[in-house]
Design a protein around this motif. Structure first.
Motif, mmCIF file in Angstrom:
data_model
loop_
_atom_site.group_PDB
_atom_site.id
_atom_site.type_symbol
_atom_site.label_atom_id
_atom_site.label_comp_id
_atom_site.label_asym_id
_atom_site.label_seq_id
_atom_site.Cartn_x
_atom_site.Cartn_y
_atom_site.Cartn_z
ATOM 1 N N TYR A 236 0.833 -1.200 0.000
ATOM 2 C CA TYR A 236 0.000 0.000 0.000
ATOM 3 C C TYR A 236 0.871 1.255 0.000
ATOM 4 C CZ TYR A 236 -4.207 2.781 0.901
ATOM 5 O OH TYR A 236 -5.244 3.668 0.787
ATOM 6 N N GLN A 237 1.949 1.223 0.760
ATOM 7 C CA GLN A 237 2.890 2.337 0.736
ATOM 8 C C GLN A 237 3.455 2.533 -0.669
ATOM 9 O OE1 GLN A 237 5.871 1.438 3.684
ATOM 10 N NE2 GLN A 237 4.733 2.419 5.329
ATOM 11 N N TYR A 238 3.823 1.444 -1.297
ATOM 12 C CA TYR A 238 4.389 1.514 -2.641
ATOM 13 C C TYR A 238 3.382 2.086 -3.625
ATOM 14 C CZ TYR A 238 6.469 -0.005 -7.051
ATOM 15 O OH TYR A 238 7.002 -0.031 -8.319
ATOM 16 N N LYS A 239 2.128 1.694 -3.469
ATOM 17 C CA LYS A 239 1.074 2.119 -4.390
ATOM 18 C C LYS A 239 0.742 3.607 -4.238
ATOM 19 C CE LYS A 239 -2.349 -0.697 -4.828
ATOM 20 N NZ LYS A 239 -3.571 -1.482 -4.490
ATOM 21 N N PHE A 240 0.751 4.105 -2.990
ATOM 22 C CA PHE A 240 0.227 5.451 -2.747
ATOM 23 C C PHE A 240 1.232 6.462 -2.212
ATOM 24 C CE2 PHE A 240 -3.965 3.276 -2.710
ATOM 25 C CZ PHE A 240 -4.613 4.095 -3.626
ATOM 26 N N ASN A 241 2.481 6.064 -2.015
ATOM 27 C CA ASN A 241 3.439 7.013 -1.461
ATOM 28 C C ASN A 241 3.638 8.233 -2.374
ATOM 29 O OD1 ASN A 241 5.481 7.561 0.726
ATOM 30 N ND2 ASN A 241 6.841 7.615 -1.043
#
Length: 263
Positions: A236-241
């Motif tokens: 999720y971090q990778y997707k939305f950072n």
């Protein structure tokens, strides 16, 4: 005046864990710090007359801190931090829905506060409070879930786990994504604030309605990709950072544009 602020700040730090703050402490300070770096000379001088020597980041979280005030003096300000809008298909529909909203909200109050700051009849005390709220609320504007949906209170009713801990979608976007990067607010502001002059001008272009619609579209994407009971972690971090960092930067640059225009 300052002694009152100090007491409220102390109380807020003691009880801050019970609140869901927009962008959290770091996020609002990042936005304020970026804005400070893009103030015109005139705006900087006029703001100093109103605010004193403290930087914008010093006051950026005050409108959240006062939620800890038990006197009820600031109760009416709770609705100023967001505007709830169902998903809209295009800008025209969004703008119509936005302007049809009843009562005070993020959209109406940014306009009201701007007018108060410009009005020469506004007292010194009220102008300072209006400016403090404006700094904070322009940060709220760039947090997508503050232009979210009434049915789930901007993601507060969407339960998720974040690295195994139970929380909600709004809290993830308020602070957890930002805090996971482990930068101080000054470090993060410096790392993000690297656009060229032409890029800055492009980001600052548009109306308040345009900027709110920008956040609204991102909120729709977040909702679509984060259903209730999602288990969020590194993916999720990778997707939305990148989206999160974009919103911090855009929030700061657009706050600077608004302040420069006001002064």
């Amino acid at each position: 005046m300052k002694s009152i602020y100090s007491k409220i700040l102390i109380l807020a730090f003691i009880t801050s864990s019970i609140y869901s703050y927009a962008w959290g402490l770091a996020g609002h300070r990042i936005i304020a710090e970026i804005a400070e770096n893009h103030l015109s000379g005139k705006a900087r001088r006029e703001i100093k007359k109103i605010m004193g020597k403290e930087r914008l980041a010093y006051w950026a979280n005050w409108p959240d801190f006062i939620k800890s005030d038990t006197t009820g003096a600031w109760k009416q300000a709770s609705a100023w931090h967001y505007v709830n809008i169902d998903p809209q298909t295009d800008f025209k529909a969004f703008e119509q829905n936005l302007k049809a909203q009843a009562g005070a909200n993020l959209y109406t109050q940014i306009k009201v506060l701007s007018s108060q700051i410009k009005d020469e009849k506004t007292s010194e005390k009220d102008r300072k409070i209006a400016l403090i709220f404006l700094i904070h609320m322009m940060g709220d504007l760039s947090q997508p879930l503050h232009v979210g949906r009434a049915e789930d209170l901007g993601g507060n009713k969407i339960n998720v786990t974040y690295f195994g801990d139970k929380t909600n979608l709004h809290s993830v976007w308020d602070g957890k994504l930002v805090d996971s990067q482990k930068y101080s607010y000054t470090e993060y502001a410096k790392l993000l604030d690297i656009k060229s002059k032409d890029e800055v001008v492009k980001i600052q272009t548009g109306t308040l309605e345009d900027w709110l619609y920008d956040s609204h579209k991102i909120a729709n994407t977040i909702y679509a990709q984060t259903p209730n009971d999602s288990k969020l972690s590194y993916d999720y971090q990778y997707k939305f950072n990148e989206t999160m960092e974009r919103q911090l930067l855009y929030g700061g640059l657009r706050l600077a544009k608004l302040l420069n225009d006001l002064f």
